[in-house]
Design a protein around this motif. Structure first.
Motif, mmCIF file in Angstrom:
data_model
loop_
_atom_site.group_PDB
_atom_site.id
_atom_site.type_symbol
_atom_site.label_atom_id
_atom_site.label_comp_id
_atom_site.label_asym_id
_atom_site.label_seq_id
_atom_site.Cartn_x
_atom_site.Cartn_y
_atom_site.Cartn_z
ATOM 1 N N TRP A 24 30.059 28.380 -27.717
ATOM 2 C CA TRP A 24 29.007 27.942 -26.908
ATOM 3 C C TRP A 24 27.727 27.990 -27.815
ATOM 4 N N PRO A 25 26.656 27.277 -27.404
ATOM 5 C CA PRO A 25 25.365 27.386 -28.545
ATOM 6 C C PRO A 25 24.632 28.754 -28.258
ATOM 7 N N ALA A 26 25.219 29.285 -29.530
ATOM 8 C CA ALA A 26 24.806 30.908 -29.395
ATOM 9 C C ALA A 26 23.754 31.241 -30.155
ATOM 10 N N CYS A 27 23.077 30.240 -30.933
ATOM 11 C CA CYS A 27 21.796 30.397 -31.612
ATOM 12 C C CYS A 27 20.600 29.579 -31.011
ATOM 13 N N GLY A 28 19.769 30.272 -30.636
ATOM 14 C CA GLY A 28 18.585 29.413 -30.239
ATOM 15 C C GLY A 28 17.459 29.207 -31.017
ATOM 16 N N ARG A 29 16.254 28.388 -30.678
ATOM 17 C CA ARG A 29 15.324 27.906 -31.663
ATOM 18 C C ARG A 29 14.068 28.900 -31.740
ATOM 19 N N VAL A 30 13.761 29.445 -32.739
ATOM 20 C CA VAL A 30 12.767 30.370 -33.178
ATOM 21 C C VAL A 30 11.741 29.658 -33.988
ATOM 22 N N ASP A 31 10.535 29.389 -33.598
ATOM 23 C CA ASP A 31 9.539 28.765 -34.162
ATOM 24 C C ASP A 31 8.445 29.567 -34.848
ATOM 25 N N VAL A 32 8.405 30.702 -34.358
ATOM 26 C CA VAL A 32 7.389 31.697 -34.761
ATOM 27 C C VAL A 32 8.251 32.989 -34.921
ATOM 28 N N TYR A 33 7.815 33.865 -36.105
ATOM 29 C CA TYR A 33 8.428 35.123 -36.224
ATOM 30 C C TYR A 33 7.005 35.940 -36.380
ATOM 31 N N PRO A 34 6.567 36.548 -35.414
ATOM 32 C CA PRO A 34 5.447 37.279 -35.163
ATOM 33 C C PRO A 34 5.286 38.460 -36.145
ATOM 34 N N SER A 35 4.190 38.701 -36.709
ATOM 35 C CA SER A 35 3.782 40.027 -37.045
ATOM 36 C C SER A 35 3.157 40.833 -35.921
ATOM 37 N N ALA A 36 2.222 41.439 -36.113
ATOM 38 C CA ALA A 36 1.517 42.305 -35.037
ATOM 39 C C ALA A 36 0.845 41.670 -34.045
ATOM 40 N N ASP A 37 0.588 40.215 -34.514
ATOM 41 C CA ASP A 37 -0.056 39.332 -33.451
ATOM 42 C C ASP A 37 1.048 38.385 -32.863
ATOM 43 N N TRP A 38 1.073 38.319 -31.560
ATOM 44 C CA TRP A 38 1.786 37.368 -31.003
ATOM 45 C C TRP A 38 1.305 36.138 -30.550
ATOM 46 N N PRO A 39 1.580 35.054 -30.940
ATOM 47 C CA PRO A 39 0.940 33.645 -30.476
ATOM 48 C C PRO A 39 1.441 33.509 -28.901
ATOM 49 N N ALA A 40 0.613 32.867 -28.071
ATOM 50 C CA ALA A 40 0.727 32.817 -26.897
ATOM 51 C C ALA A 40 1.810 31.274 -26.719
ATOM 52 N N ALA A 41 2.950 31.553 -25.877
ATOM 53 C CA ALA A 41 3.652 30.573 -25.577
ATOM 54 C C ALA A 41 2.977 29.370 -24.916
ATOM 55 N N ARG A 42 3.495 28.071 -24.855
ATOM 56 C CA ARG A 42 2.955 26.836 -24.222
ATOM 57 C C ARG A 42 3.882 26.355 -23.150
ATOM 58 N N GLY A 43 3.323 25.660 -22.270
ATOM 59 C CA GLY A 43 4.050 24.985 -21.512
ATOM 60 C C GLY A 43 4.622 25.587 -20.238
ATOM 61 N N TRP A 44 4.457 26.828 -20.099
ATOM 62 C CA TRP A 44 4.922 27.262 -18.887
ATOM 63 C C TRP A 44 3.984 27.367 -17.673
ATOM 64 N N ASN A 45 4.721 27.395 -16.587
ATOM 65 C CA ASN A 45 4.086 27.089 -15.269
ATOM 66 C C ASN A 45 3.126 28.683 -14.833
ATOM 67 N N ALA A 46 1.760 28.493 -15.013
ATOM 68 C CA ALA A 46 1.136 29.583 -14.808
ATOM 69 C C ALA A 46 1.369 30.241 -13.472
ATOM 70 N N GLN A 47 1.322 29.239 -12.360
ATOM 71 C CA GLN A 47 1.640 29.671 -10.884
ATOM 72 C C GLN A 47 2.876 30.569 -10.704
ATOM 73 N N ARG A 48 4.026 30.116 -11.302
ATOM 74 C CA ARG A 48 5.168 30.748 -10.990
ATOM 75 C C ARG A 48 5.238 31.830 -11.779
ATOM 76 N N LEU A 49 4.653 31.902 -13.041
ATOM 77 C CA LEU A 49 4.538 33.188 -13.599
ATOM 78 C C LEU A 49 3.800 34.156 -13.071
ATOM 79 N N ASP A 50 2.816 34.002 -12.548
ATOM 80 C CA ASP A 50 2.033 34.967 -11.587
ATOM 81 C C ASP A 50 2.992 35.349 -10.467
#
Length: 396
Positions: A24-50
């Motif tokens: 099955w598709p066992a490898c996902g997509r990784v756009d950013v390999y963060p150092s100590a700083d973690w860039p924020a994700a985009r496109g998530w539903n803020a109300q549902r995340l709350d």
């Protein structure tokens, strides 16, 4: 014509005997390999995340980190605090086994007899035929006492021993039967350390934690219990194979999950062989050959020290369209990798104090925070509901 380097060729030959890779598709997509700083994700539903955060805050959770394609979705609680990760330790060892196999220092088909692995009391000739692969898949057929273990799995193995004694023959040969087995997992620690010539803590720090930029892990964060440990004597456990226990922060645990989401790659470096990751999360049905009354194990499929959940029969009942894999530990330590959603979720409870006799006694007498599987499922479902592809994530 392309020419393979000798190192690449040798690695290919060493990895060739591994189990069939996940189909099955066992490898996902990784756009950013963060150092100590973690860039924020985009496109998530803020109300549902709350709403998901309110679920988190209503439980005995200590910390949670959510990563989407390497970007930070959430870091709640105390993600920088090191907690004793319980049985999540096995998935952390997986990378070290893979590196020893890829380096040619260890073979999956090597038997315990080949490796001069024994115990006190001694293993039988049949038990010594168990291979490294059998131990990785918790199918050794060895039902000895194991360190750092209490509860139902100990009783389950004792039942199997009693059946063998009553029959007068070996009913569960190497590779034949799955039962959750800390003896297998602890012996793998011994095997890795002998192959590498180094203890697990410094080995993990050098080969894994440093290359992927873990922020909190130190070599001394791997502790051991031995047969003379007061807690082991209290629980009646006895074995020559030490139990290795990881104390790790939730953000470092999430970083490890991201390494596996990318199938062992971190930036431009292949830290853990891709083929090893794929083989590790293939898994065999843990219910094969089991009596009807033994099938509710809480595990669907089991690979090399990773649990695999299928959509129809997964442990957490998330109702997703695609498989995912998990490292779980007692009372609510869990690392989810969702390749189909490019998502990693790391969750821990406040299991503190490591393996000291005082800490274990305190946990045994006073209890420790717990988040049940049902609560984990509620929390994870709420998080995925905020995912940019939430509508396509669930089967119904």
């Amino acid at each position: 014509m392309l020419r393979l380097s000798m190192a690449v060729l040798c690695a290919a030959l060493v990895l060739a005997p591994m189990a069939r890779a996940a189909d099955w598709p066992a490898c996902g997509r990784v756009d950013v390999y963060p150092s100590a700083d973690w860039p924020a994700a985009r496109g998530w539903n803020a109300q549902r995340l709350d709403a998901a955060r309110r679920v988190f805050e209503g439980q005995d959770s200590a910390a949670l980190v959510v990563l989407h394609r390497g970007r930070l979705v959430a870091a709640w609680g105390a993600p920088e605090t090191r907690y004793t990760a319980q049985s999540v330790r096995k998935a952390l060892l997986n990378s070290l086994v893979g590196l020893e196999v890829a380096g040619g220092r260890l073979r999956l088909d090597a038997s315990l007899a080949d490796l001069d692995i024994d115990d006190d009391p001694p293993l039988t000739p049949s038990e010594r035929r168990a291979t490294v692969r059998d131990l990785l898949m918790s199918r050794s057929g060895i039902f000895h006492s194991a360190l750092y273990e209490v509860g139902g799995w100990t009783r389950a193995r004792r039942t199997l021993v009693e059946r063998e004694r009553a029959s007068g023959r070996d009913l569960y040969g190497p590779g034949d039967y799955w039962v959750y087995n800390n003896w297998d997992f602890n012996a793998l620690g011994t095997i890795v350390e002998r192959a590498a010539g180094e203890e697990i803590g410094p080995l993990f720090a050098r080969r894994v934690a440093a290359p992927i930029g873990m922020q909190d892990f130190r070599a001394e964060d791997v502790e051991y219990t031995t047969r003379d440990h007061p807690a082991e004597r209290r629980f009646g456990n006895a074995s020559d194979h030490r139990a290795y226990v990881f104390n790790i922060s939730t953000r470092d645990l999430a970083r490890y999950g991201l390494l596996y989401l990318g199938c062992g790659r971190w930036g431009r470096r292949q830290i853990v062989p891709r083929d090893w990751v794929l083989a590790s999360i293939d898994g065999r049905d843990t219910r094969e050959g089991r009596a009807e009354d033994e099938r509710e194990t809480g595990f669907d499929r089991y690979g090399y020290l990773w649990q695999v959940d299928l959509p129809e029969t997964g442990r957490y009942g998330l109702g997703l369209r695609t498989p995912y894999y998990i490292a779980t530990g007692s009372r609510g330590h869990v690392l989810f990798v969702f390749p189909g959603l490019d998502l990693v979720i790391a969750h821990q409870v406040a299991t503190v104090g490591g393996v000291s006799a005082e800490a274990q006694q305190r946990r045994a007498t006073r209890g420790t925070p717990e988040v049940t599987d049902a609560q984990i499922a509620q929390l994870v479902t709420a998080i995925i509901a905020a995912h940019p592809r939430a509508r396509r994530a669930f089967a119904h």
